[in-house]
Design an enzyme around this catalytic site. Structure first.
Site, PDB file in Angstrom:
ATOM      1  N   LYS A 118      -0.184  -3.563  -2.968  1.00 41.64           N
ATOM      2  CA  LYS A 118       0.777  -3.869  -4.023  1.00 41.64           C
ATOM      3  C   LYS A 118       0.600  -5.286  -4.565  1.00 41.64           C
ATOM      4  CE  LYS A 118       4.095  -0.268  -3.206  1.00 41.64           C
ATOM      5  NZ  LYS A 118       3.451   0.400  -2.049  1.00 41.64           N
TER       6      LYS A 118
HETATM    7  C1  LIG Z   1       2.937   1.787  -2.139  1.00 39.85           C
HETATM    8  C2  LIG Z   1       1.887   2.211  -1.189  1.00 39.85           C
HETATM    9  C3  LIG Z   1       1.187   3.434  -1.342  1.00 39.85           C
HETATM   10  C4  LIG Z   1       1.504   4.428  -2.439  1.00 39.85           C
HETATM   11  O1  LIG Z   1       1.114   3.997  -3.714  1.00 39.85           O
HETATM   12  P1  LIG Z   1       1.750   4.678  -5.013  1.00 39.85           P
HETATM   13  O2  LIG Z   1       1.276   3.860  -6.149  1.00 39.85           O
HETATM   14  O3  LIG Z   1       3.231   4.612  -4.825  1.00 39.85           O
HETATM   15  O4  LIG Z   1       1.245   6.081  -5.056  1.00 39.85           O
HETATM   16  C5  LIG Z   1       0.206   3.738  -0.420  1.00 39.85           C
HETATM   17  N1  LIG Z   1      -0.076   2.908   0.608  1.00 39.85           N
HETATM   18  C6  LIG Z   1       0.573   1.746   0.795  1.00 39.85           C
HETATM   19  C7  LIG Z   1       0.227   0.897   1.956  1.00 39.85           C
HETATM   20  C8  LIG Z   1       1.568   1.344  -0.098  1.00 39.85           C
HETATM   21  O5  LIG Z   1       2.223   0.190   0.102  1.00 39.85           O
END
Ligand SMILES: *Cc1c(COP(=O)(O)O)cnc(C)c1O
Length: 558
Positions: A118
């Site tokens: 993120k």
């Molecule tokens: C947020 C997240 C996801 C999922 O990503 P999306 O964009 O919501 O599909 C997968 N793995 C981790 C570690 C995350 O923090």
């Protein structure tokens, strides 16, 4: 050929379009829709040669410029925003590929400050907020504080998103950030990542006797309180914010350029597998494909919360009744819903009260995927008969989508039909990976001989398991699995998989835990413990009045 200037409109209708700046600052459209670009821009003809040796920030600049007119952000400013955003990444390639098989790679998206993917979007979004606010306030302005536009970001987290948001917004002038989480319910490493950030504009708020849903609903209440909202100009850094999707398109191109030449020459055989929750990460890959990046399929890899996997298999989008797991202890609350501000309050929620299953990959524990609506709009557009003008086609697709969304809201499910399912199948495959398979996959990669050992986090493991299964559908392909977190962030699943009985030589602390995260243990934590919504309100009011509120005040410091 000059392209029309890029604007943004809501998936749910209205002919109004917004500038990139307004779309980013607004987040969710007033009618509950999500903003999408007025057109898919075209790449420069010679992009494959021209962009081949660009650094990640340079590549980012090229791609983002296609969606952000220079009238909104002049070219030199955009370059600076991007350079600053990615200067915090530890790896020189920003999102490096690591080879795990003859024609297999993992793209590590977690070399940013909080060790999870993120950061790629939130480091950029934080800089973008700073830039827009500073510009609105005038760089040279000397007026009093009251004159300045301030942004108060309030979000709830069950762990991971909170730290990425804090690291994206720390020390940004004119922005204060409050991250709410249930007291005692986030993992020690997650709390340490949030609470050891010393910047004055960061407030970690541990809500006592609460769970994630309580925190989330406090946030929603504050956003829907018109007086409070406008008094403090609340801002959300939703996972549905268009700027977050945009920033993530870049690493698909980066992956392509990092592949060996022979793979790039076989572009039609490149496959991406993406651990998926709110559908943001993989949607960015879909936009990359629509822009013209050579690839075949994107694999939607879900855990046991498999609403998306079921959609791609059946054409029905429905939250399932999951009575048998309702009583499970849910101390791993749905991460993906975190830092959502007002958004989720207006997203369709099924009338039948299903619940999310707590899995080993908690960041993908979702009931409904908020970003999925964007794909649904394009599927509506694609499966409509396009007879009219661009505007008419758009309005027709918005109507269709509105129909789907209200049916979903009313019945908790909607059947999109065979045509839509088939259209989706052109770009996506899907796989559901159970908790047991997730642990088995972690073990498998730890035992890799030629390309290992490699310790992966449980979300990445879900992606890898989906890759393995999809390989049957497309032999001779080149596979890139997106790795969304460093294994240290999800230690419990990793230690469960690589337990000392079966793996006496594995030591989490010495082999997995990075020095930077170990150091957090010795840093001072600043936590504001509060009770309920009133406590949160009072804290925000006091801070915004300019009072100095000491962390741990009155409640005993942690
Ligand atoms: C947020 C997240 C996801 C999922 O990503 P999306 O964009 O919501 O599909 C997968 N793995 C981790 C570690 C995350 O923090």
């Amino acid at each position: 050929m000059t392209q029309p200037e890029m604007r943004y409109f809501s998936t749910r209708g209205g002919s109004e379009t917004l500038s990139f700046e307004d779309a980013v600052l607004t987040g969710l459209a007033p009618n509950g829709g999500l903003y999408i670009p007025t057109h898919i821009p075209s790449l420069p003809e010679d992009w494959q040669t021209k962009w081949a040796s660009l650094s990640f920030p340079e590549l980012s600049k090229e791609i983002l410029s296609l969606f952000i007119p220079t009238s909104v952000i002049p070219s030199t400013d955009l370059k600076e925003i991007i350079n600053t955003a990615y200067s915090s990444f530890r790896d020189p390639s920003t999102t490096p590929l690591r080879q795990t098989g003859e024609k297999e790679w993992v793209m590590e998206l977690w070399h940013g400050p909080t060790w999870a993917f993120k950061d790629v979007a939130l480091q950029f979004l934080g800089e973008l907020f700073r830039y827009f606010l500073e510009r609105r306030n005038g760089v040279l302005e000397k007026d009093g504080k009251e004159e300045r536009e301030q942004l108060t970001v309030v979000g709830a987290t069950s762990g991971d998103t909170g730290s990425a948001a804090i690291y994206g917004l720390r020390s940004k002038p004119s922005i204060t950030i409050f991250i709410l989480y249930p007291d005692g319910r986030v993992s020690p490493i997650q709390e340490a990542q949030m609470a050891t950030v010393p910047d004055e504009n960061v407030y970690c708020v541990a809500v006592q006797d609460s769970d994630f849903d309580t925190c989330q609903s406090i946030v929603k209440t504050l956003f829907s309180d018109k007086e409070f909202n406008s008094a403090h100009r609340l801002g959300a850094i939703n996972s549905i914010n268009w700027a977050r999707i945009l920033a993530q398109i870049v690493y698909y191109f980066s992956a392509y350029f990092q592949l060996p030449k022979e793979a790039r020459e076989q572009g039609s055989r490149i496959q991406f597998s993406v651990p998926t929750g709110n559908f943001g990460d993989i949607l960015a890959g879909w936009f990359a494909k629509k822009l013209g990046l050579p690839m075949d399929h994107l694999v939607v890899a879900t855990n046991e919360n498999d609403i998306l996997e079921r959609f791609f298999r059946t054409g029905r989008y429905e939250a399932e009744e999951v009575d048998d797991i309702k009583d499970q202890n849910q101390d791993q609350a749905p991460e993906t819903a975190a830092v959502n501000g007002s958004s989720d309050g207006q997203q369709a929620t099924p009338s039948s009260a299903s619940s999310v299953k707590a899995t080993h990959s908690p960041a993908m524990d979702i009931l409904l995927s908020s970003n999925f609506e964007r794909l649904l709009y394009y599927l509506a557009l694609e499966t409509n008969e396009s007879t009219g003008s661009e505007e008419e086609n758009r309005a027709k697709a918005q109507d269709k989508l509105n129909g789907w969304m209200s049916e979903l809201k009313k019945n908790g499910k909607v059947d999109l039909g065979e045509k839509v399912k088939q259209a989706a199948g052109n770009d996506f495959w899907s796989e559901r990976v159970s908790d047991d398979q997730t642990l088995a996959e972690i073990r498998k990669y730890y035992k890799l001989s030629q390309y290992g050992p490699y310790v992966v986090d449980p979300h990445t493991a879900v992606g890898l398991a989906a890759t393995e299964r999809s390989q049957k559908k497309a032999p001779n392909s080149y596979w890139i699995t997106l790795s969304t977190a460093h294994p240290a962030k999800f230690s419990s699943a990793v230690e469960l998989a690589l337990n000392s009985e079966q793996f006496p030589d594995f030591n989490f602390r010495s082999t997995v835990l990075p020095e930077e995260l170990k150091k957090l243990e010795s840093l001072e934590k600043r936590v504001h413990k509060v009770k309920g919504e009133e406590g949160v309100r009072a804290l925000i009011e006091r801070v915004k009045k300019g009072e100095k509120v000491v962390p741990g005040e009155g409640k005993g410091s942690i």
